[in-house]
Design a protein around this motif. Sequence first.
Motif, mmCIF file in Angstrom:
data_model
loop_
_atom_site.group_PDB
_atom_site.id
_atom_site.type_symbol
_atom_site.label_atom_id
_atom_site.label_comp_id
_atom_site.label_asym_id
_atom_site.label_seq_id
_atom_site.Cartn_x
_atom_site.Cartn_y
_atom_site.Cartn_z
ATOM 1 N N LEU A 175 26.632 32.359 33.348
ATOM 2 C CA LEU A 175 27.857 31.951 34.026
ATOM 3 C C LEU A 175 28.998 32.056 33.036
ATOM 4 C CD1 LEU A 175 26.789 28.639 35.823
ATOM 5 C CD2 LEU A 175 26.809 30.949 36.759
ATOM 6 N N TYR A 176 30.196 32.340 33.510
ATOM 7 C CA TYR A 176 31.389 32.321 32.660
ATOM 8 C C TYR A 176 32.572 31.927 33.539
ATOM 9 C CZ TYR A 176 32.734 36.912 34.579
ATOM 10 O OH TYR A 176 33.101 37.930 35.407
ATOM 11 N N GLY A 177 33.768 31.986 32.965
ATOM 12 C CA GLY A 177 34.928 31.521 33.732
ATOM 13 C C GLY A 177 34.813 30.034 34.030
ATOM 14 N N LEU A 178 34.233 29.305 33.063
ATOM 15 C CA LEU A 178 33.867 27.906 33.321
ATOM 16 C C LEU A 178 35.080 26.971 33.384
ATOM 17 C CD1 LEU A 178 30.663 27.862 31.077
ATOM 18 C CD2 LEU A 178 30.806 28.178 33.547
ATOM 19 N N THR A 179 36.255 27.467 32.960
ATOM 20 C CA THR A 179 37.488 26.661 33.105
ATOM 21 C C THR A 179 37.992 26.707 34.547
ATOM 22 O OG1 THR A 179 38.833 28.594 32.599
ATOM 23 C CG2 THR A 179 38.220 27.171 30.732
ATOM 24 N N LEU A 180 37.385 27.597 35.359
ATOM 25 C CA LEU A 180 37.792 27.784 36.763
ATOM 26 C C LEU A 180 39.230 28.288 36.881
ATOM 27 C CD1 LEU A 180 36.032 24.689 38.369
ATOM 28 C CD2 LEU A 180 35.123 26.971 37.949
ATOM 29 N N LYS A 181 39.640 29.066 35.876
ATOM 30 C CA LYS A 181 40.987 29.661 35.882
ATOM 31 C C LYS A 181 40.873 31.182 35.770
ATOM 32 C CE LYS A 181 43.642 25.932 35.799
ATOM 33 N NZ LYS A 181 44.421 25.626 36.987
ATOM 34 N N ARG A 196 45.073 27.120 50.018
ATOM 35 C CA ARG A 196 44.548 26.430 48.824
ATOM 36 C C ARG A 196 43.858 27.454 47.928
ATOM 37 N NH1 ARG A 196 40.862 21.383 50.607
ATOM 38 N NH2 ARG A 196 40.914 20.906 48.378
ATOM 39 N N ALA A 197 44.011 27.279 46.622
ATOM 40 C CA ALA A 197 43.337 28.199 45.705
ATOM 41 C C ALA A 197 41.820 28.055 45.851
ATOM 42 C CB ALA A 197 43.746 27.899 44.266
ATOM 43 N N PRO A 198 41.087 29.170 45.960
ATOM 44 C CA PRO A 198 39.627 29.061 46.046
ATOM 45 C C PRO A 198 39.018 28.670 44.703
ATOM 46 C CG PRO A 198 40.285 31.364 45.922
ATOM 47 C CD PRO A 198 41.553 30.563 45.983
ATOM 48 N N LEU A 199 37.849 28.021 44.771
ATOM 49 C CA LEU A 199 37.087 27.717 43.548
ATOM 50 C C LEU A 199 36.202 28.940 43.280
ATOM 51 C CD1 LEU A 199 35.125 24.419 42.914
ATOM 52 C CD2 LEU A 199 34.273 26.640 42.185
ATOM 53 N N PHE A 200 36.418 29.595 42.150
ATOM 54 C CA PHE A 200 35.698 30.847 41.887
ATOM 55 C C PHE A 200 34.756 30.677 40.700
ATOM 56 C CE2 PHE A 200 36.010 35.236 39.807
ATOM 57 C CZ PHE A 200 34.900 35.703 40.489
ATOM 58 N N ALA A 201 33.457 30.919 40.932
ATOM 59 C CA ALA A 201 32.428 30.774 39.903
ATOM 60 C C ALA A 201 31.709 32.114 39.703
ATOM 61 C CB ALA A 201 31.442 29.692 40.309
#
Length: 310
Positions: A175-181, A196-201
Amino acid sequence: MAAKIFIDGEHGTTGLQIRTRLADRRDIELLSIPEAERRNEKMREDMLNSADIAILCLPDDASKQAYEMTAANNNVRLLDASTAFRVHPDWAYGFAEMDKAQKAKIQSARYVSNPGCYPTGAIGLIRPLRAAGILPDGYPVSVNAVSGYTGGGKQLIAQMEDENHPEHLAANNFLYGLTLKHKHVPEMQTHGLLDRAPLFAPSVGRFAQGMIVQVPLFLDDLAAGTTVESIHAALVAHYAGQDIVSVVSLTESAKLPRIDAEELVGQDTMKLFVFGTAGGAHVNLVALLDNLGKGASGAAVQNMDLMLSA
Ligand SMILES: NC(=O)C1=CN([C@@H]2O[C@H](COP(=O)(O)OP(=O)(O)OC[C@H]3O[C@@H](n4cnc5c(N)ncnc54)[C@H](OP(=O)(O)O)[C@@H]3O)[C@@H](O)[C@H]2O)C=CC1
Ligand SMILES: CC(=O)N[C@@H](CCC(=O)OP(=O)(O)O)C(=O)O
């Protein structure tokens, strides 16, 4: 006369795959810079300004520089594969199937932004449901995805493949992008028509190419009366009349024990699935694509052809 095409970044991952796709084309003339000169700014500027269409396969900063280098020359049109201009109002978003009007916008645009790989899947699933009123305002959308490691370009490819690389990655799946930004969130929100901004993982697997994007939904929180069948019907109606994005039938999807992230490697199409059980509470929307096909180089060639057909 053959259209002059210059791929700035032609020796990188996306650029090379575009070059391969264009190699046998007689209707275009490929302008080229030797690999050793790929960062020679004078040569790039000359080539950029000699092209009818320049395809930018560069990091964001270098794309912005190429834009500056050509700003005064109305004869050159740009098709940018980076994130730099994907939500810029002066740029047409290069996802022709996302909306009935989009193809014409791409055809006539001076500036076209090629979509991100993950957003191609996410927007492809979300936008039709927003347009049909199925996904209501305020719905908390999550996007979970796995990409082949070529998605990270030359640097990630080297880290995954070269055991002697100082930053070698031995993981088979991370997994990466763990700051969710992640840099793709604004693009998913804007072109997904989300308030609303989606939560992207995101995540990466030890395979070169391929991608799965998932958007799980709770039926109770969608428009009243929404079912697995009505979601599927909305996607089918949205993608009618084109052959790049296909929606797999519910009967076929129901028989699938698993989905292989590499199934569409080498193809420039995308498959969408709707999973769920009649009477159940949940739906999982899934997009399957090649991150370097419909997710990058294949989409770029498709957009170039639309621009040339204007
Ligand atoms: N790979 C993918 O699946 C996808 C990539 N993209 C986007 O496409 C773009 C290219 O990505 P990708 O092909 O993966 O990246 P790569 O790192 O594989 O290739 C980038 C190329 O650009 C060259 N480059 C870097 N900086 C400059 C500069 N200042 N001037 C001229 N050339 C330069 C690099 O040269 P050098 O070798 O010297 O670094 C390299 O040849 C990125 O913006 C990326 O986000 C979009 C969708 C999917
Ligand atoms: C696996 C991996 O690292 N993927 C890249 C996204 C792919 C890419 O670089 O494309 P865009 O230009 O669409 O951002 C990332 O997460 O930054």
